[in-house]
Design an enzyme around this catalytic site. Structure first.
Site, PDB file in Angstrom:
ATOM      1  N   PRO A  27      51.687   7.409 -69.574  1.00 11.13           N
ATOM      2  CA  PRO A  27      50.380   7.460 -70.247  1.00 11.13           C
ATOM      3  C   PRO A  27      50.389   6.549 -71.466  1.00 11.13           C
ATOM      4  O   PRO A  27      51.263   6.656 -72.320  1.00 11.13           O
ATOM      5  CB  PRO A  27      50.249   8.935 -70.653  1.00 11.13           C
ATOM      6  CG  PRO A  27      51.669   9.406 -70.794  1.00 11.13           C
ATOM      7  CD  PRO A  27      52.458   8.655 -69.769  1.00 11.13           C
ATOM      8  N   MET A  28      49.423   5.633 -71.540  1.00 15.07           N
ATOM      9  CA  MET A  28      49.342   4.693 -72.662  1.00 15.07           C
ATOM     10  C   MET A  28      47.891   4.505 -73.062  1.00 15.07           C
ATOM     11  O   MET A  28      47.057   4.157 -72.229  1.00 15.07           O
ATOM     12  CB  MET A  28      49.963   3.344 -72.278  1.00 15.07           C
ATOM     13  CG  MET A  28      51.468   3.387 -72.033  1.00 15.07           C
ATOM     14  SD  MET A  28      52.133   1.794 -71.504  1.00 15.07           S
ATOM     15  CE  MET A  28      51.549   1.756 -69.791  1.00 15.07           C
ATOM     16  N   CYS A 137      53.178  11.811 -78.736  1.00 12.70           N
ATOM     17  CA  CYS A 137      52.614  10.626 -79.398  1.00 12.70           C
ATOM     18  C   CYS A 137      52.831  10.719 -80.905  1.00 12.70           C
ATOM     19  O   CYS A 137      52.420  11.699 -81.538  1.00 12.70           O
ATOM     20  CB  CYS A 137      51.126  10.494 -79.092  1.00 12.70           C
ATOM     21  SG  CYS A 137      50.366   9.060 -79.898  1.00 12.70           S
ATOM     22  N   LYS A 180      54.658  16.528 -71.991  1.00 12.43           N
ATOM     23  CA  LYS A 180      55.489  15.373 -72.346  1.00 12.43           C
ATOM     24  C   LYS A 180      55.917  15.532 -73.798  1.00 12.43           C
ATOM     25  O   LYS A 180      55.073  15.684 -74.684  1.00 12.43           O
ATOM     26  CB  LYS A 180      54.713  14.064 -72.156  1.00 12.43           C
ATOM     27  CG  LYS A 180      55.548  12.808 -72.342  1.00 12.43           C
ATOM     28  CD  LYS A 180      54.745  11.570 -71.930  1.00 12.43           C
ATOM     29  CE  LYS A 180      55.608  10.304 -71.979  1.00 12.43           C
ATOM     30  NZ  LYS A 180      55.930   9.882 -73.360  1.00 12.43           N
ATOM     31  N   ASN A 242      61.640   9.084 -69.810  1.00  7.51           N
ATOM     32  CA  ASN A 242      60.818   7.984 -70.306  1.00  7.51           C
ATOM     33  C   ASN A 242      61.565   7.303 -71.453  1.00  7.51           C
ATOM     34  O   ASN A 242      62.217   7.971 -72.250  1.00  7.51           O
ATOM     35  CB  ASN A 242      59.465   8.529 -70.789  1.00  7.51           C
ATOM     36  CG  ASN A 242      58.544   7.462 -71.335  1.00  7.51           C
ATOM     37  OD1 ASN A 242      57.753   7.720 -72.228  1.00  7.51           O
ATOM     38  ND2 ASN A 242      58.620   6.244 -70.830  1.00  7.51           N
ATOM     39  N   GLY A 243      61.471   5.969 -71.486  1.00  3.73           N
ATOM     40  CA  GLY A 243      62.104   5.224 -72.565  1.00  3.73           C
ATOM     41  C   GLY A 243      62.981   4.105 -72.063  1.00  3.73           C
ATOM     42  O   GLY A 243      64.043   4.358 -71.494  1.00  3.73           O
ATOM     43  N   ALA A 266      56.721   2.227 -68.986  1.00  5.78           N
ATOM     44  CA  ALA A 266      55.627   2.072 -69.946  1.00  5.78           C
ATOM     45  C   ALA A 266      55.383   0.606 -70.282  1.00  5.78           C
ATOM     46  O   ALA A 266      54.616  -0.072 -69.601  1.00  5.78           O
ATOM     47  CB  ALA A 266      55.932   2.890 -71.213  1.00  5.78           C
TER      48      ALA A 266
END
Length: 440
Positions: A27-28, A137, A180, A242-243, A266
């Site tokens: 998600p961005m 976020c 998340k 993620n990352g 991402a």
């Protein structure tokens, strides 16, 4: 004695999706709109997360089906600042492709309230495969309202939000609820948090391997990853990492190394979504091929042009001349013209009209004038090459003489011996044919 019992797995709802074995689009904000998601799916993403959408932004919207492209739009009619003299245009908050995204779209919500989270999620729940709560976020627009990574400091509130969504949205709509997070500074703190979260009834948990103060340029920390995966698996919950995942091959290798169930891509997908392809499938494609597909999806989706330009600035290498060209574009027609996507120009012109940006074009009139000039030049060249006679300006007709004056028919003066004085006659210049000037 070794147990032969398979590890537990929470049941996947009938309209939900299992995150296990998946390479997915993260998600961005701004980068996760419909065209970007369609492009990621086009190149092999198994699932796509939409951009974080704040609960209050979705509450009060109206759902409709766009008659031109079949997309589902959640929109609101702005107040227009009380200016009745200005036209009012609907503001589309969220857009979904019900065919190409069916069973593959996860809606991420930004919230700090169980009540608001449920109210917003119910609006979109019938059109998505899952609801994901953003508690990772670190940006001020999210944390200042107690949302995003701020929820990591209020685990009671975060658990209450997840439990309410599972009970009032997940169960009645038969979709999965997930969350998340980011890792905390101390592994023990992360373990305690994850242990609480997996007991709320969620089907999946994504862990971003950075702490809240860290930024994307800082290398991801993976030393807590296996621990988080183990806690999730003990509760039967899927764990996604993620990352710093840059390709499908790398994602699959990291899943194997750390024992997680899935991986998110991402920033690498912002630049070139063909990173979801394996080398056998074609691997990373040239940027022009990917940008052409992206612009096509933008046109089909009637994506907001400002958002399209934002992504083009990431997808086109900054050293290329096309980068500056894309920045100068003021409409889809400009964009396709400057990038030489001639096949997309007719659709671009239609979409510009639909989005009321056709009058912003700074290149269309110039291109049309040039096209007219080229047509005239080509027509003149073609006639000359084909042997067709060129038109000549006719000589003026003198009525008294009964015909045109031709200088080559004037008799030369004859010398007379009895005349002592000779009058010289100046030669009459020959007429030349002047080619007509082409229009500028």
């Amino acid at each position: 004695m070794t147990s032969l019992t398979a590890p537990p797995r929470v049941p996947i709802p009938a309209n939900g999706v299992d995150y296990r074995g998946k390479l997915v689009l993260a998600p961005m904000v701004r980068s996760g709109e419909l065209p970007s998601r369609l492009l990621a799916l086009r190149y092999g993403a198994d699932l796509v997360w939409g951009p974080e959408t704040i609960d209050r932004a979705m509450i009060g919207t109206t759902r409709r089906v766009n008659p031109r492209n079949g997309t589902i739009e959640f929109f609101r009619r702005p107040s227009n600042g009380g200016r009745p003299d200005r036209p009012i245009y609907d503001s589309v908050i969220y857009r979904i492709d019900p065919v190409r995204e069916k069973g593959k779209l996860i809606y991420q919500i930004g919230t700090a309230s169980p009540e608001l989270a449920v109210e917003a999620a119910k609006i979109v729940a019938g059109d998505v495969a899952g609801i994901d709560v953003n508690s990772g976020c670190p940006k001020p627009f999210s944390t200042s309202g107690g949302m995003g990574a701020a929820l990591l400091r209020t685990p009671d509130k975060l658990c209450a939000i997840l439990e309410a969504l599972v009970r009032e949205v997940g169960t009645p709509f038969q979709i999965g609820i997930s969350v998340k997070i980011r890792i905390l500074a101390q592994p023990e703190e992360t373990e305690q948090l994850v242990t609480r979260l997996v007991k709320t009834g969620i089907t999946g948990l994504t862990v971003h391997c950075r702490t809240t103060p860290m930024r994307p340029r800082e290398k991801a920390i993976r030393d807590q990853l296996r621990m988080v995966a183990n806690v999730c698996h003990e509760a039967g919950v899927a764990c996604v990492m993620n990352g710093d995942v840059t390709s499908r091959e790398e994602g699959l290798a990291l899943m194997e190394e750390f024992g997680v169930d899935g991986a998110m891509i991402a920033t690498a997908a912002e630049t070139n979504p063909s990173c979801f392809q394996t080398a056998v499938e074609g691997g990373l494609l040239p940027w022009r091929d990917v940008v052409h597909e992206y612009v096509r999806f933008c046109l089909e989706s009637e994506n907001r042009f400002g958002n399209t330009k934002y992504l083009l600035n990431m997808m086109i290498p900054g050293k290329n001349k096309e980068f500056k060209m894309a920045k100068n574009a003021r409409s889809y027609w400009d964009c396709c013209h400057l990038l030489q996507f001639e096949d997309l120009l007719p659709l671009a012109e239609q979409v510009d009209q639909t989005l009321n940006i056709a009058d912003r074009s700074v290149y269309k009139e110039e291109a049309r004038n040039k096209a007219v000039q080229n047509a005239l030049e080509n027509n003149e060249t073609a006639r000359a090459a084909g042997g067709a006679p060129r038109s000549k300006p006719t000589s003026p007709v003198v009525a008294a003489a009964g015909g045109p004056i031709r200088t080559n028919s004037i008799p030369k003066p004859t010398a007379k011996p009895e005349t002592t004085t000779t009058v010289e006659t100046a030669p009459v210049p020959e007429q030349t044919t002047q080619q007509p000037e082409l229009a500028a």
